[in-house]
Design an enzyme around this catalytic site. Structure first.
Site, PDB file in Angstrom:
ATOM      1  N   ASP A 209       1.067  -1.336  -0.032  1.00  0.00           N
ATOM      2  CA  ASP A 209       0.165   0.188   0.025  1.00  0.00           C
ATOM      3  C   ASP A 209       0.665   1.736  -0.326  1.00  0.00           C
ATOM      4  O   ASP A 209       2.131   1.212   0.214  1.00  0.00           O
ATOM      5  CB  ASP A 209      -0.647   0.243   1.626  1.00  0.00           C
ATOM      6  CG  ASP A 209       0.185   0.276   2.507  1.00  0.00           C
ATOM      7  OD1 ASP A 209       0.041  -1.135   3.384  1.00  0.00           O
ATOM      8  OD2 ASP A 209       0.607   0.893   3.055  1.00  0.00           O
ATOM      9  N   ASP A 211       0.734   3.805   2.507  1.00  0.00           N
ATOM     10  CA  ASP A 211       0.553   4.387   3.886  1.00  0.00           C
ATOM     11  C   ASP A 211      -0.538   5.325   3.167  1.00  0.00           C
ATOM     12  O   ASP A 211      -1.676   5.199   2.271  1.00  0.00           O
ATOM     13  CB  ASP A 211       2.257   4.907   4.197  1.00  0.00           C
ATOM     14  CG  ASP A 211       1.397   5.190   5.979  1.00  0.00           C
ATOM     15  OD1 ASP A 211       1.495   3.838   6.617  1.00  0.00           O
ATOM     16  OD2 ASP A 211       2.302   5.791   6.317  1.00  0.00           O
TER      17      ASP A 211
HETATM   18  N1  ADE Z   1       2.533  -2.787   7.074  1.00  0.00           N
HETATM   19  C1  ADE Z   1       1.790  -3.128   5.105  1.00  0.00           C
HETATM   20  N2  ADE Z   1       1.584  -1.763   5.243  1.00  0.00           N
HETATM   21  C2  ADE Z   1       1.708  -0.997   6.504  1.00  0.00           C
HETATM   22  C3  ADE Z   1       1.830   0.267   6.293  1.00  0.00           C
HETATM   23  N3  ADE Z   1       1.006   1.272   5.727  1.00  0.00           N
HETATM   24  N4  ADE Z   1       2.110   0.975   7.449  1.00  0.00           N
HETATM   25  C4  ADE Z   1       3.060  -0.151   8.319  1.00  0.00           C
HETATM   26  N5  ADE Z   1       2.603  -1.249   8.324  1.00  0.00           N
HETATM   27  C5  ADE Z   1       2.980  -1.692   7.121  1.00  0.00           C
END
Ligand code: ADE
Length: 271
Positions: A209, A211
């Site tokens: 992703d 974030d």
């Molecule tokens: N693991 C997968 N995506 C994440 C994110 N955006 N922040 C922290 N850990 C993650």
């Protein structure tokens, strides 16, 4: 010494395919119970040990993962090379979900975990200026390229406590001010403990992703993360199966000194 590969599998990697003589065994540690039993076997004639970081059934949160017991268990069973596989978010447009990053630096923002094997009776300060092993990281990079994975060579990983994802303000701070590349919840203190245990450590971070900084992507959604994780898991299995042929079967001393990290690190006077 014979090479023994240790894979710590995170979200998306819960098993290893093609392992000969695969057996789940219990390893006792003086640092508590590891996350789970370990799966031992051989891959292309090279001994390999797999430990599911969150336990089978995903029972440990990033905070409750018993990091010290896990690293100790791998050390006790004779692992020489630890490869961490974990999910992460991305701070870079060009590091897209589905891509992998061979992490080489960390900023540790975790605060509720035991971070050292030292402190009671024996004090040591190991260097983690270069927290990953360049030799092992190079093997992971080649394995990823050979598997056709879109992989990035190097990146700074922000380790956060979790389990909640970051706020948009935090996400922007980590991206715009601290210039981090990816964010995850598990590589610290794992990398520090591996160094204290004099184990070579490499980190393969699988992006799921963007974030919460990205104007077109909004907040992290676990159902989206899980969809990307499934694809990442099969790529990671492919990467792992290519590692044995890329690593020498007999281990010479690590050219970067990971296996001698304590040589100049212990402060306490010998008895
Ligand atoms: N693991 C997968 N995506 C994440 C994110 N955006 N922040 C922290 N850990 C993650």
């Amino acid at each position: 010494m014979q090479t023994k590969i240790g894979i710590i599998g995170g979200s998306g990697l819960y098993d290893i395919v093609g392992l000969s003589d695969a057996t789940w065994i219990t390893i006792d540690s003086t640092w508590g119970q590891p996350s789970d039993q370990v799966l031992t076997g051989t891959l292309d004639g090279v001994p390999l040990v797999f430990l599911p970081r969150h336990g089978r059934g995903h029972v440990h949160t990033p905070t409750t993962v018993p990091y010290r017991a896990n690293i100790d268990a791998l050390k006790r069973i004779g692992v020489t090379d630890v490869i961490s596989v974990s999910a992460c978010g991305s701070f870079r447009e060009d590091m897209a979900p589905g891509d992998f990053v061979i992490v080489d630096q960390f900023i540790d923002r975790t605060f509720a975990r035991n971070k050292s094997f030292f402190g009671t009776g024996c004090v040591a300060h190991v260097s983690v200026a270069h927290p990953t092993c360049p030799r092992l990281s190079a093997a992971c990079l080649t394995a990823a390229k050979d598997a056709g994975i879109n992989v990035h060579d190097g990146g700074t990983y922000l380790a956060m406590e979790g389990p909640q994802f970051s706020s948009q303000a935090e996400s922007r701070l980590y991206r715009d001010v601290w210039h981090c590349d990816v964010i995850g919840m598990t590589n610290m203190p794992e990398a520090k403990l591996a160094r204290e245990a004099e184990l070579c450590y490499a980190s393969v971070a699988m992006i799921t992703d963007y974030d919460s900084w990205h104007p077109d992507h909004g907040a992290v959604d676990v159902s989206d993360v899980i969809k990307t994780l499934q694809g990442n898991g099969s790529k990671a299995r492919d990467l792992v199966t290519r590692l044995p042929t890329l690593l020498d079967r007999m281990r010479a001393p690590c050219p970067h000194g990971c296996d001698r990290a304590l040589e100049h690190a212990i402060m306490t006077a010998p008895d």
